[in-house]
Design an enzyme around this catalytic site. Sequence first.
Site, PDB file in Angstrom:
ATOM      1  N   ARG A   1      -8.422  -2.088 -11.699  1.00 34.00           N
ATOM      2  CA  ARG A   1      -7.996  -0.853 -11.197  1.00 34.00           C
ATOM      3  C   ARG A   1      -8.592   0.275 -12.110  1.00 34.00           C
ATOM      4  O   ARG A   1      -8.366   0.516 -13.009  1.00 34.00           O
ATOM      5  CB  ARG A   1      -6.357  -0.743 -11.419  1.00 34.00           C
ATOM      6  CG  ARG A   1      -5.808   0.908 -11.075  1.00 34.00           C
ATOM      7  CD  ARG A   1      -4.421   0.737 -10.778  1.00 34.00           C
ATOM      8  NE  ARG A   1      -3.573   0.561 -12.151  1.00 34.00           N
ATOM      9  CZ  ARG A   1      -2.311   0.722 -12.164  1.00 34.00           C
ATOM     10  NH1 ARG A   1      -1.426   1.184 -10.925  1.00 34.00           N
ATOM     11  NH2 ARG A   1      -1.631   0.491 -13.108  1.00 34.00           N
TER      12      ARG A   1
ATOM     13  N   ASP B   1       4.781   1.913 -19.080  1.00 30.78           N
ATOM     14  CA  ASP B   1       3.470   2.372 -19.113  1.00 30.78           C
ATOM     15  C   ASP B   1       3.280   3.760 -18.530  1.00 30.78           C
ATOM     16  O   ASP B   1       4.405   4.462 -18.516  1.00 30.78           O
ATOM     17  CB  ASP B   1       2.435   1.439 -18.102  1.00 30.78           C
ATOM     18  CG  ASP B   1       2.933   1.915 -16.644  1.00 30.78           C
ATOM     19  OD1 ASP B   1       4.085   2.420 -16.100  1.00 30.78           O
ATOM     20  OD2 ASP B   1       2.406   1.029 -15.713  1.00 30.78           O
TER      21      ASP B   1
END
Length: 567
Positions: free
Chosen positions: A182, A468
């Site tokens: 990603r 996160d």
Amino acid sequence: MVGFENFLVTEKKKNNVVGYDVPEGVDVRGRYDAEFASILTNDALHFVATLQRQFRSHIKYAMDCRKEAKLRYNNGALPGFDPSTKHVRDGAWLCASPPPAVADRRVEITGPVERKMVINALNSGAKVFMADFEDALSPTWENLIRGHVNLRDAVKGTISFEDKARNRVYKLNEQTAKLFVRPRGWHLPEAHILIDGEPAAGCLVDFGLYFFHNWSTFRRNQGEGFGPFFYLPKMEHSREARIWNSVFEVAEKMAGIERGSIRATVLIETLPAVFQMDEILYELREHSVGLNCGRWDYIFSYVKTFQNHGDRLLPDRFQVGMSQHFMRSYSDLLIRTCHRRGVHAMGGMAAQIPIRDDAQANEAALELVRKDKQREVRAGHDGTWAAHPGLIPAIMEVFNYNMGNNANQIQSAKRDDAASLTEEDLLQIPRGARTMEGLRLNTRVGIQYVAAWLTGTGSVPLYNLMEDAATAEISRVQNWQWLKYGVELDGDGLGVKVNRELFGRVVEEEMGRIEREVGKERFNKGMYREACKIFTRQCTAPTLDDFLTLDAYNHIVIHHPLASSRL
């Protein structure tokens, strides 16, 4: 200018500096390291620069369109399906079939590109490991380029890590997860690499360096003739998917591989994008391998999209789950859309982490995970995400029981019932209470996450959950929203309104709690006070910043002006 160039040449000679060999128009300002130089080669940087020069105007236009959409929403408009692309939504087209190597993706694990994490994730028993340069990574120069070294070694199969403290060497098993990468979103710059005097687009750096060094080995070792494979984050419109499709075509042409070799799953993690799912798949149809419910960012985006809509206030963060009508509708429509187009519909993240010192609490947490994953697989999802290897056996058991030997549910779970979902279903205001504990938890988590991020850690275990950037963003924007509208905290009987005075007191008290929890020595050595200033400023700003990490990024950029050897 010539005088400055001569000065740099003299300084390099005087200090015996060896710099990166860069092509014309490229300047690397990150610290020089001989191992990093094996990634930042002249040819690799030339490839990144080619992408930047070809697509920077397209990226700028897409970001300008985001600003225009934001202005419309702030002036009272609601996102919705685009009448001009109805023919795409109604059409009978299909995406390319999933490559055999990743037909079965029933459990995927995600995490940063840190060396030990890469090995453990690939060995975890998951079908896929998504190596993350985005929300789970603090994009320091060291993290980014060392991450590319780690992925290159992983693709080769030679990666190892010696843990001297535990006297243990980590290596890859014979059977490993398939690797997806990603890159960062379109909005994030890479300030350590300048191209024609401007910071490079972070996503093109991440994609370009990884693809350049690994496409051939990956296709041979992991992709069964396809790949590399990617996850694409933070898109808001199909025009952004069109840019990625063109990037992939340029890369395939450069490598001399067939069109459609590169495959990508798009995270539907912004509210505007849920109305563009067909269009996004259409733009990427040769390169698509599905969509994913990025549900934490999606909640963040709901608040951000409706930042000027005082009638759309969220309850406590933990009450905004998949049982909320707008979240369930989003998941159901994603499944129908993907399966109608012949690609994977991936479920959301299980953020729980094992509770090692409390077996009863651990089992209770695992049971929540099982129920969530059972909901996903029965709804028709082809796979799901886990934040920790300890969750994989339980999740795999749920998907195996419900899917049996089928690689996916593309043909068996069409979800035609979701065809009737409307814009109102996707925008329904979530229900629930707002509490003082919710305000406190947002503040405590937000400050601790930013403190970790500033020191180079982008994925942080806090209160038995893996936090996160996405979950930290929810904490930030919810605090901002509650402050802006002076909401009444009605869920715990207090009946007090959120204002700056109350928030200031909460910040002070939660900083005290953080200090007690982590210990005075760690607190004083850490970046907690700096993080508190950043987080507090963003929560109390008159205008909501688009992204927490854009502001915080300036605190981790360190320039080394002698790092490039070409002037």
